[in-house]
Design a protein around this motif. Structure first.
Motif, PDB file in Angstrom:
ATOM      1  N   ARG A  43       0.867  -1.183   0.043  1.00 16.30           N
ATOM      2  CA  ARG A  43      -0.064  -0.132  -0.251  1.00 16.30           C
ATOM      3  C   ARG A  43       0.839   1.288   0.223  1.00 16.30           C
ATOM      4  N   SER A  44       1.974   1.233   0.751  1.00 19.34           N
ATOM      5  CA  SER A  44       2.732   2.295   0.638  1.00 19.34           C
ATOM      6  C   SER A  44       3.585   2.596  -0.632  1.00 19.34           C
ATOM      7  N   GLY A  45       3.702   1.615  -1.348  1.00 22.28           N
ATOM      8  CA  GLY A  45       4.429   1.635  -2.946  1.00 22.28           C
ATOM      9  C   GLY A  45       5.400   0.525  -3.071  1.00 22.28           C
ATOM     10  N   ARG A 105       8.368  -1.983  -2.265  1.00 23.93           N
ATOM     11  CA  ARG A 105       9.229  -2.401  -0.961  1.00 23.93           C
ATOM     12  C   ARG A 105      10.225  -3.454  -1.333  1.00 23.93           C
ATOM     13  N   THR A 154      14.557   1.112   4.071  1.00 28.54           N
ATOM     14  CA  THR A 154      13.660   2.265   4.374  1.00 28.54           C
ATOM     15  C   THR A 154      14.188   3.407   3.663  1.00 28.54           C
TER      16      THR A 154
END
Length: 363
Positions: free
Chosen positions: A130-132, A134, A153
């Motif tokens: 969901r955050s892009g 990884r 990170t």
């Protein structure tokens, strides 16, 4: 690499990848480890169903690779077992390979004890979340069980990360021949243990690192020794009668309130990962008790921890006290100590926290 591996002993015209997608459509928040268990395969088998290009197989020169993680800067490292997930974010520095390549050690911000005999496979994994996008390095044992995961990170040097992956990329695609997962070590029959000898050996401990050798000499597993040695050294904790879900919940609330720094150990056969500090943001969500602090997350499925004990071990530095959690197989899944360095006596504040916990929860 795009591989489809059928679940063992399951005959089906539907591929594992399709069954995984169907399961995720029904339970979209299911983690891959839990999905693998439901589908009857290892986590690595399920991971290898990802789309072509998502996986980069790595060489098995794991000690050198982990040593060179220092070059990439900040990472998030995740170690877990079935009951605990332990995540630390920081810069791995000074990692050293020991034991002729069979072990590894780092202390400080990223505190690790690594047992490379259990490491068999490694991959870079690129996945959409969901955050892009990884990126992670994921390591598995010979049966496909996850041992350690290292995540890129926002603070990671992206060029150094790519260079590290390129340096340790395997020349040939990995075609794993997975072994059956080992069965849990059987518990020892308590009647076979010389309790007097165990008590005497326990009483003469000089270093907490000699504990495993002491168990081996007495031919006893850890939990059975804890059960037998007696109340001078161990006390069993019971679930509270109020709203507190477990002894871990109770302890975390205590040390947060009193700002008592602790050390939290979580591991599996391939690694033990350690965090030291003060907890602040603790939150129970359903069956999980969570610490959600900057630089450290702990997720504890406390209902699956069947035994909680406080344990005292003599040492040249004085008594060393811990809270220990064991699962239904008698395996230790979590250990909590007070903050301490070798050569230092144990904190009186930590000892007081343990006494309060025992007064509340010992039957």
């Amino acid at each position: 690499m795009n591989a489809t591996i059928e679940a063992p002993e399951v005959q089906s015209e539907i591929s594992l990848k399709d069954r995984w997608q169907l399961l995720m459509s029904e339970q979209p928040n299911l983690r891959i480890r839990n999905a693998a268990a439901l589908l009857g395969v290892s986590e690595m088998e399920l991971m290898m169903c990802r789309e072509e290009g998502a996986l980069t197989p790595l060489t098995n020169d794991f000690g050198a690779l982990i040593t060179e993680l220092e070059s990439v800067g900040e990472v998030m490292m995740l170690a877990r077992n079935d009951e605990m997930v332990h995540e630390i974010t920081g810069h791995l520095k000074g990692f050293k390979v020991t034991g002729g390549g069979s072990m590894g050690l780092s202390v400080g911000e990223m505190d690790l004890r690594v047992f490379f005999r259990s490491w068999a496979f490694g991959f870079q994994v690129v996945e959409e979340v969901r955050s892009g996008t990884r990126h992670s390095l994921q390591f598995f044992d010979a049966s496909g069980r996850a041992i350690q995961k290292v995540y890129k990170t926002a603070g990671t040097d992206a060029e150094a990360w790519d260079a590290l992956v390129a340096k340790y990329q395997a020349d040939q695609p990995v075609t794993p021949e997975l072994k059956s997962a080992p069965s849990p070590e059987p518990r020892v029959d308590p009647a076979s243990v010389d309790v007097s000898a165990l008590q005497q050996d326990w009483a003469t401990l000089k270093d907490v690192h000699h504990f495993h050798a002491m168990l081996k000499r007495n031919k006893v597993d850890r939990l059975t020794a804890v059960e037998l040695v007696g109340p001078a050294y161990t006390r069993k904790l019971m679930r509270s009668t109020d709203s507190i879900e477990s002894p871990l919940d109770e302890l975390l609330l205590q040390v947060k309130t009193n700002q008592c720094p602790i050390m939290v150990f979580v591991g599996n056969p391939g690694i033990v990962q350690i965090w030291t500090g003060q907890v602040d943001n603790i939150r129970r969500v359903g069956e999980w008790m969570n610490v959600l602090d900057p630089g450290f997350n702990l997720h504890a499925k406390t209902g699956d921890v069947t035994d909680w004990w406080t344990v005292k071990r003599p040492s040249v530095d004085g008594t060393i006290t811990s809270l220990e959690g064991y699962n239904a197989n008698g395996e230790i899944v979590l250990t909590v100590f007070g903050k301490r360095k070798p050569g230092q006596t144990e904190s009186a504040d930590w000892q007081a926290e343990v006494r309060v916990l025992e007064a509340k929860l010992c039957g």
